[in-house]
Enzyme design. Structure first.
Site, mmCIF file in Angstrom:
data_model
loop_
_atom_site.group_PDB
_atom_site.id
_atom_site.type_symbol
_atom_site.label_atom_id
_atom_site.label_comp_id
_atom_site.label_asym_id
_atom_site.label_seq_id
_atom_site.Cartn_x
_atom_site.Cartn_y
_atom_site.Cartn_z
ATOM 1 N N SER A 40 0.875 -1.182 0.000
ATOM 2 C CA SER A 40 0.000 0.000 0.000
ATOM 3 C C SER A 40 0.908 1.226 0.000
ATOM 4 O O SER A 40 1.048 1.938 0.976
ATOM 5 C CB SER A 40 -0.918 0.004 1.218
ATOM 6 O OG SER A 40 -0.195 0.163 2.412
ATOM 7 N N HIS A 151 -3.312 -6.329 2.601
ATOM 8 C CA HIS A 151 -2.386 -7.318 3.167
ATOM 9 C C HIS A 151 -3.028 -8.684 3.385
ATOM 10 O O HIS A 151 -2.402 -9.592 3.911
ATOM 11 C CB HIS A 151 -1.804 -6.811 4.493
ATOM 12 C CG HIS A 151 -0.903 -5.627 4.326
ATOM 13 N ND1 HIS A 151 -0.449 -4.882 5.376
ATOM 14 C CD2 HIS A 151 -0.358 -5.064 3.207
ATOM 15 C CE1 HIS A 151 0.326 -3.904 4.929
ATOM 16 N NE2 HIS A 151 0.391 -3.987 3.622
ATOM 17 N N GLN A 159 -6.500 -1.852 7.040
ATOM 18 C CA GLN A 159 -5.346 -2.693 6.730
ATOM 19 C C GLN A 159 -4.725 -3.403 7.940
ATOM 20 O O GLN A 159 -4.325 -4.557 7.847
ATOM 21 C CB GLN A 159 -4.289 -1.809 6.058
ATOM 22 C CG GLN A 159 -3.013 -2.506 5.663
ATOM 23 C CD GLN A 159 -2.103 -1.574 4.901
ATOM 24 O OE1 GLN A 159 -2.299 -1.326 3.727
ATOM 25 N NE2 GLN A 159 -1.103 -1.026 5.567
ATOM 26 N N GLU A 160 -4.619 -2.675 9.073
ATOM 27 C CA GLU A 160 -3.870 -3.247 10.199
ATOM 28 C C GLU A 160 -4.578 -2.999 11.523
ATOM 29 O O GLU A 160 -5.041 -1.897 11.792
ATOM 30 C CB GLU A 160 -2.468 -2.608 10.271
ATOM 31 C CG GLU A 160 -1.695 -2.745 8.976
ATOM 32 C CD GLU A 160 -0.356 -1.987 8.987
ATOM 33 O OE1 GLU A 160 0.071 -1.526 10.060
ATOM 34 O OE2 GLU A 160 0.230 -1.874 7.906
ATOM 35 N N GLU A 201 1.714 -9.664 7.196
ATOM 36 C CA GLU A 201 2.528 -9.195 8.317
ATOM 37 C C GLU A 201 2.422 -10.102 9.548
ATOM 38 O O GLU A 201 2.719 -9.687 10.670
ATOM 39 C CB GLU A 201 2.163 -7.738 8.647
ATOM 40 C CG GLU A 201 2.497 -6.819 7.470
ATOM 41 C CD GLU A 201 2.341 -5.338 7.762
ATOM 42 O OE1 GLU A 201 1.681 -4.974 8.753
ATOM 43 O OE2 GLU A 201 2.899 -4.537 6.981
ATOM 44 N N GLU A 281 -3.602 5.353 12.231
ATOM 45 C CA GLU A 281 -2.755 5.772 11.110
ATOM 46 C C GLU A 281 -3.588 5.926 9.844
ATOM 47 O O GLU A 281 -4.493 5.129 9.586
ATOM 48 C CB GLU A 281 -1.664 4.712 10.915
ATOM 49 C CG GLU A 281 -0.671 5.006 9.802
ATOM 50 C CD GLU A 281 0.390 3.892 9.700
ATOM 51 O OE1 GLU A 281 0.716 3.263 10.718
ATOM 52 O OE2 GLU A 281 0.864 3.648 8.581
ATOM 53 N N ASP A 308 1.324 8.352 7.092
ATOM 54 C CA ASP A 308 2.310 7.496 6.430
ATOM 55 C C ASP A 308 2.286 7.801 4.927
ATOM 56 O O ASP A 308 3.190 8.446 4.393
ATOM 57 C CB ASP A 308 1.943 6.031 6.719
ATOM 58 C CG ASP A 308 2.640 5.021 5.820
ATOM 59 O OD1 ASP A 308 3.643 5.384 5.196
ATOM 60 O OD2 ASP A 308 2.185 3.849 5.751
ATOM 61 N N LYS A 333 9.754 4.995 7.194
ATOM 62 C CA LYS A 333 10.145 3.796 6.441
ATOM 63 C C LYS A 333 11.348 4.158 5.574
ATOM 64 O O LYS A 333 11.243 5.015 4.677
ATOM 65 C CB LYS A 333 9.000 3.343 5.534
ATOM 66 C CG LYS A 333 7.768 2.802 6.264
ATOM 67 C CD LYS A 333 6.592 2.773 5.295
ATOM 68 C CE LYS A 333 5.424 1.952 5.807
ATOM 69 N NZ LYS A 333 4.211 2.188 4.968
ATOM 70 N N ARG A 362 8.045 -3.014 6.120
ATOM 71 C CA ARG A 362 7.110 -3.024 5.013
ATOM 72 C C ARG A 362 6.395 -4.376 5.009
ATOM 73 O O ARG A 362 6.847 -5.334 5.629
ATOM 74 C CB ARG A 362 7.830 -2.835 3.660
ATOM 75 C CG ARG A 362 8.591 -1.532 3.487
ATOM 76 C CD ARG A 362 7.825 -0.266 3.821
ATOM 77 N NE ARG A 362 6.592 -0.051 3.089
ATOM 78 C CZ ARG A 362 6.417 0.871 2.142
ATOM 79 N NH1 ARG A 362 7.440 1.625 1.764
ATOM 80 N NH2 ARG A 362 5.236 1.056 1.569
ATOM 81 N N LYS A 384 6.746 -0.490 14.550
ATOM 82 C CA LYS A 384 5.813 -1.561 14.182
ATOM 83 C C LYS A 384 6.512 -2.508 13.222
ATOM 84 O O LYS A 384 7.143 -2.080 12.257
ATOM 85 C CB LYS A 384 4.490 -1.022 13.620
ATOM 86 C CG LYS A 384 4.537 -0.323 12.285
ATOM 87 C CD LYS A 384 3.097 -0.113 11.734
ATOM 88 C CE LYS A 384 3.097 0.525 10.366
ATOM 89 N NZ LYS A 384 1.771 0.628 9.758
#
Ligand code: PGA
Ligand code: ZN
Length: 423
Positions: A40, A151, A159-160, A201, A281, A308, A333, A362, A384
């Protein structure tokens, strides 16, 4: 001095090709590094050079490898590996584009990190010490234990979904608590008849009915494992809203078209209902700076709001976001910007302006554990790096366990990293 720089094509945790670089010094000392790859990705990320064509789905990195072996090798031969800023600047100049499109950020970052490693090895000290000096400590870690969005193949739009130890005596103590919640979550999901296969992940990828259901699962798993949500273990999420943002400024979220205001109200509802949420985020898309800023003004005092995809570890974009009052925290990142020096500059800009930082892996990673050393070296508050599962995720956490053991008494979690002026 640097004797030789070379690279090879290796593979990441999604089975995609990536660059591994070697920097060899005249005394024979080697530094090696491989680079991760996101899915992403933000529009303003430095360019990952891929071959195109038929081979390996067009994802080959032989052009980037060749750039290391020829252009970069010619340029860096004879250079001083202890002058990282100069090494990185030489590659930036050699590339000549604003986004590293010519040589490839994957080529440049591989060499940049491998140079750090070679220099640390030459001095006979760990990377975290070489870059970080003394007075180091371990970060607060965030663990993506339910994977959705791009993911995973489930129907969850965000996403997370992450958990983080709030109360902990050591990194190890916090990590053990996370492991306990992770196993509890698996048990709970199994009991409810959900699949417990893993996403990119290392988190579970159950086909839950909604993002809120995922947050609810975390809240429950924390309690069932014997911890108090929000006091001992906190919850965080990365909406990665660019992945469901529409061209007309609306959001196609959970089957319904919603305005940015409606999304804001939805997030506020989650914060009200789940006080354990400590961090969120990318709640808005990467072109939606105004709504992102508006939401921060309203809610920035009660939750950490990370950006991000909008700012991509780019110091210039950080300054723009700060001016706009967008978010109160930046994700960091290395491969979004492409060199170690520029990443350090981005962290500096964040700190000077009172923004917190979270270092990040990533979704496509390798067994390289540089990120763990780098996080400690930068006195970073937060990291993370995925769930406590999958080797490429554990590579970072296991390295943190080693670093904590080596630091011994020096690392003191009571000391707040933001106080440290690391340059
Ligand atoms: P990515 O996801 O590595 O696939 O970009 C990570 C993130 O969005 O934080
Ligand atoms: Zn993100």
């Amino acid at each position: 001095t640097i004797e030789n720089v070379k690279a090879r094509e290796v593979f990441d945790s999604r089975g995609n090709p990536t660059v591994e670089a070697d920097v060899i010094l005249s005394n024979g000392v080697l530094g090696r590094a491989s680079v991760p790859s996101g899915k992403s990705t933000g529009d303003n990320e430095a360019v990952e050079l891929r071959d195109g064509g038929d081979r390996l789905g067009g994802k080959g990195v032989l052009k980037a490898v060749n750039n290391v072996n020829t252009l970069i090798n010619d340029k860096l031969k004879g250079a001083d590996p202890f002058n990282q800023a100069h090494i990185d600047q030489m590659m930036i100049d050699l590339d000549g584009t604003p986004n590293k499109a010519k040589l490839g950020a994957n080529a440049i970052l591989g060499v940049s990190i491998a140079t750090v490693r070679a220099a640390a090895n030459a001095e006979g000290i760990p990377v975290y010490r070489y870059l970080g000096g003394v007075d180091l400590e371990l970060p607060q870690t965030f663990h993506n234990v339910i994977n959705g969005g791009e993911h995973a193949d489930n129907g969850i739009d965000m996403q997370e979904f992450l958990i983080t130890p709030i109360k902990r005596t050591t990194f190890r103590d916090g990590f053990e608590k996370i492991v306990n919640v992770y196993h509890q979550l698996k048990k709970n999901l199994e009991k409810e008849g959900y699949q417990t296969g893993l996403g990119d992940e290392g988190g579970f990828a159950p086909d839950l009915p909604s993002s809120e259901a995922a947050i609810d699962e975390l809240n429950r798993a924390i309690k069932d494992a014997g911890y108090v949500p929000g006091e001992e273990i906190g919850i965080a999420f990365d909406a990665a809203a660019s992945s469901f943002a529409q061209d007309d400024g609306s959001y196609l979220f959970e089957g319904k078209k919603r305005s940015a205001e409606e999304m804001g109200t939805y997030y506020e509802g989650l914060l009200d209902k789940y006080p354990a949420i400590v961090s969120m985020e990318d709640p808005f898309g990467e072109n939606d700076w105004d709504n992102f800023a508006k939401f921060t003004q309203k809610n920035g005092n009660r939750v950490q709001i990370i950006t991000d995809d909008n700012v991509c570890t780019n110091p210039a974009l950080f300054r723009k976001a700060i001016k706009k009052g967008m978010a109160n925290s930046f994700l960091i990142k290395l491969n979004q910007i492409g060199t170690v020096s520029e990443t350090m500059e981005a962290i500096r800009v964040a700190r000077k302006n009172g923004y917190t930082t979270m270092m990040s892996h990533r979704s496509g990673e390798t067994e390289d554990s540089f990120l763990a050393d780098f996080t400690v070296a930068m006195h970073a508050e937060q990291l993370k790096s995925g769930a406590p599962a999958r080797g490429e995720r554990l590579a970072k956490y296991n390295q943190l366990l080693r670093i904590e053991e080596e630091l011994g008494k020096e690392s003191n979690l009571a000391h707040f990293p933001n106080d440290v002026d690391f340059d």
